[in-house]
Write a protein that holds these residues in place. Sequence first.
Motif, PDB file in Angstrom:
ATOM      1  N   ALA A   1       0.809  -1.224   0.000  1.00 23.67           N
ATOM      2  CA  ALA A   1       0.000   0.000   0.000  1.00 23.67           C
ATOM      3  C   ALA A   1       0.838   1.267   0.000  1.00 23.67           C
ATOM      4  N   GLY A   2       2.111   1.171   0.298  1.00 20.51           N
ATOM      5  CA  GLY A   2       2.978   2.342   0.274  1.00 20.51           C
ATOM      6  C   GLY A   2       4.084   2.197   1.295  1.00 20.51           C
ATOM      7  N   PRO A   3       5.288   2.687   0.976  1.00 17.67           N
ATOM      8  CA  PRO A   3       5.671   3.334  -0.283  1.00 17.67           C
ATOM      9  C   PRO A   3       5.430   2.440  -1.502  1.00 17.67           C
TER      10      PRO A   3
ATOM     11  N   ALA B   1       3.620  11.730  -2.020  1.00 20.11           N
ATOM     12  CA  ALA B   1       4.094  11.202  -3.302  1.00 20.11           C
ATOM     13  C   ALA B   1       4.153   9.685  -3.356  1.00 20.11           C
ATOM     14  N   GLN B   2       4.146   9.028  -2.204  1.00 20.01           N
ATOM     15  CA  GLN B   2       4.607   7.634  -2.138  1.00 20.01           C
ATOM     16  C   GLN B   2       3.596   6.582  -2.595  1.00 20.01           C
ATOM     17  N   LYS B   3       2.617   6.962  -3.372  1.00 15.66           N
ATOM     18  CA  LYS B   3       1.696   5.983  -3.949  1.00 15.66           C
ATOM     19  C   LYS B   3       1.889   5.893  -5.467  1.00 15.66           C
ATOM     20  N   ASN B   4       1.809   7.032  -6.136  1.00 12.20           N
ATOM     21  CA  ASN B   4       1.885   7.030  -7.600  1.00 12.20           C
ATOM     22  C   ASN B   4       2.932   7.975  -8.176  1.00 12.20           C
ATOM     23  N   MET B   5       3.411   8.930  -7.387  1.00 12.71           N
ATOM     24  CA  MET B   5       4.269   9.963  -7.958  1.00 12.71           C
ATOM     25  C   MET B   5       5.754   9.707  -7.752  1.00 12.71           C
ATOM     26  N   GLY B   6       6.116   9.148  -6.603  1.00 16.54           N
ATOM     27  CA  GLY B   6       7.533   8.982  -6.323  1.00 16.54           C
ATOM     28  C   GLY B   6       7.749   8.308  -4.991  1.00 16.54           C
ATOM     29  N   PRO B   7       8.932   8.457  -4.402  1.00 12.83           N
ATOM     30  CA  PRO B   7       9.220   7.834  -3.102  1.00 12.83           C
ATOM     31  C   PRO B   7       8.696   8.685  -1.951  1.00 12.83           C
TER      32      PRO B   7
ATOM     33  N   ILE C   1       3.931  -9.649  -2.670  1.00 13.82           N
ATOM     34  CA  ILE C   1       4.270  -8.928  -1.441  1.00 13.82           C
ATOM     35  C   ILE C   1       3.184  -7.920  -1.095  1.00 13.82           C
ATOM     36  N   GLY C   2       2.883  -7.813   0.218  1.00 18.50           N
ATOM     37  CA  GLY C   2       2.037  -6.723   0.701  1.00 18.50           C
ATOM     38  C   GLY C   2       0.554  -6.934   0.554  1.00 18.50           C
ATOM     39  N   LEU C   3       0.091  -8.178   0.483  1.00 18.83           N
ATOM     40  CA  LEU C   3      -1.333  -8.426   0.251  1.00 18.83           C
ATOM     41  C   LEU C   3      -2.158  -8.532   1.534  1.00 18.83           C
TER      42      LEU C   3
ATOM     43  N   ARG D   1      -5.546  -6.855   0.792  1.00 22.56           N
ATOM     44  CA  ARG D   1      -5.575  -5.575   0.071  1.00 22.56           C
ATOM     45  C   ARG D   1      -4.507  -5.620  -1.008  1.00 22.56           C
ATOM     46  N   ALA D   2      -4.949  -5.525  -2.244  1.00 21.16           N
ATOM     47  CA  ALA D   2      -4.026  -5.456  -3.376  1.00 21.16           C
ATOM     48  C   ALA D   2      -3.963  -4.007  -3.839  1.00 21.16           C
ATOM     49  N   SER D   3      -2.841  -3.364  -3.568  1.00 18.44           N
ATOM     50  CA  SER D   3      -2.655  -1.987  -4.027  1.00 18.44           C
ATOM     51  C   SER D   3      -2.044  -2.042  -5.418  1.00 18.44           C
ATOM     52  N   ILE D   4      -2.778  -1.491  -6.384  1.00 14.49           N
ATOM     53  CA  ILE D   4      -2.401  -1.677  -7.788  1.00 14.49           C
ATOM     54  C   ILE D   4      -2.142  -0.308  -8.424  1.00 14.49           C
TER      55      ILE D   4
END
Length: 355
Positions: free
Chosen positions: A7-9, A189-195, A316-318, A328-331
């Motif tokens: 889910a993040g980063p 930023a840590q979902k779709n934009m960057g770290p 990883i991270g499910l 939770r699958a963060s896609i």
Amino acid sequence: MKHNFGAGPCILPQEVFKEASQAVIDFNNSGLSILEISHRSKAFEAVIEEAESLVRDLLAVPNGYSILFLQGGASQQFAMVPMNLLPQTGKAAYLDSGTWASKALKEAQKFGTVQVVASSKEANYTYIPKEYDVPTDASYFHYTSNNTIYGTELFETPKSSIPLVCDMSSDILSRKINVADFGLIYAGAQKNMGPAGVTLVIVKDDLLGKTGRDIPAIFDYRKHIEAGSLYNTPAVFAIYVSLLNLRWLKAKGGIEEIERENIIKARTLYDEIDRNPLFKGAAQAEDRSRMNVTFVMNNPELEKTFLALTEERGMIGLKGHRSVGGFRASIYNALTITSINALVDLMQEFAEKNA
């Protein structure tokens, strides 16, 4: 192969990792690392200027809006928004659709009156509230567009006669928006934009300076605008990696193309959840997020076994958030359909063995 559903980063494109790793050793053949160049240097000014230009281009940010790269994450914005937009004797309106929305409104209550227009807390935030009125005498209306924990997303911009403020931390740059509909947008930023480490803020300039409040300089949007996001030492590396990711997104075809891919990815996974007799979605169908797919098993006793199998297969991270359970699958943008298909195949395999 690893499939990062965390889910993040966030997951980032491999080409971004490679270019960023080279810059850690030697940035643009300067003989210096990106980690050691001065944030006042022309080299970094070029980075931040290009990053701002790409955000303005990708999101079609109109004139009259400033773009900032700040620190402190969305959590700092929970306080900075009311500091800068809520007059000392005024009130703000908030939609309570999840944990982060709730935290935002609690911070705002420290600076003035907050009216909660609607909440889905009673249903453990499994849906987005829809039947509510936005008060016309509030200074702004705040909502969270995507709720990472609960897997809900608000796709239609609320109708409001007062300025809209939106926390887009987990779906920024994943779909088209009309920035002109908003007074202020912020996003970690840590979902779709960057770290992790940098926060994007897009703010309409004419909303600022009207609270009558003496704002500490570090929390005053106007100070950061005047300094071009260089009021204090910025998150140099995080901004640079965000720039690389913004370049990647533009080269792919921009927001239109990534939204098309995101729709396909989400539809593929939700179709399997709905078809597979072992699984069921956690969020109400009409409010399902494209970014965070939450689901559980009809037989909870099988969940640990399935989770162990996903980890064995490099997924990883499910594990779902503790307040929801299940999975939770963060896609996010950089996760490919290959990873989605791998998860779907595993769900089908598990169902065949445990029917």
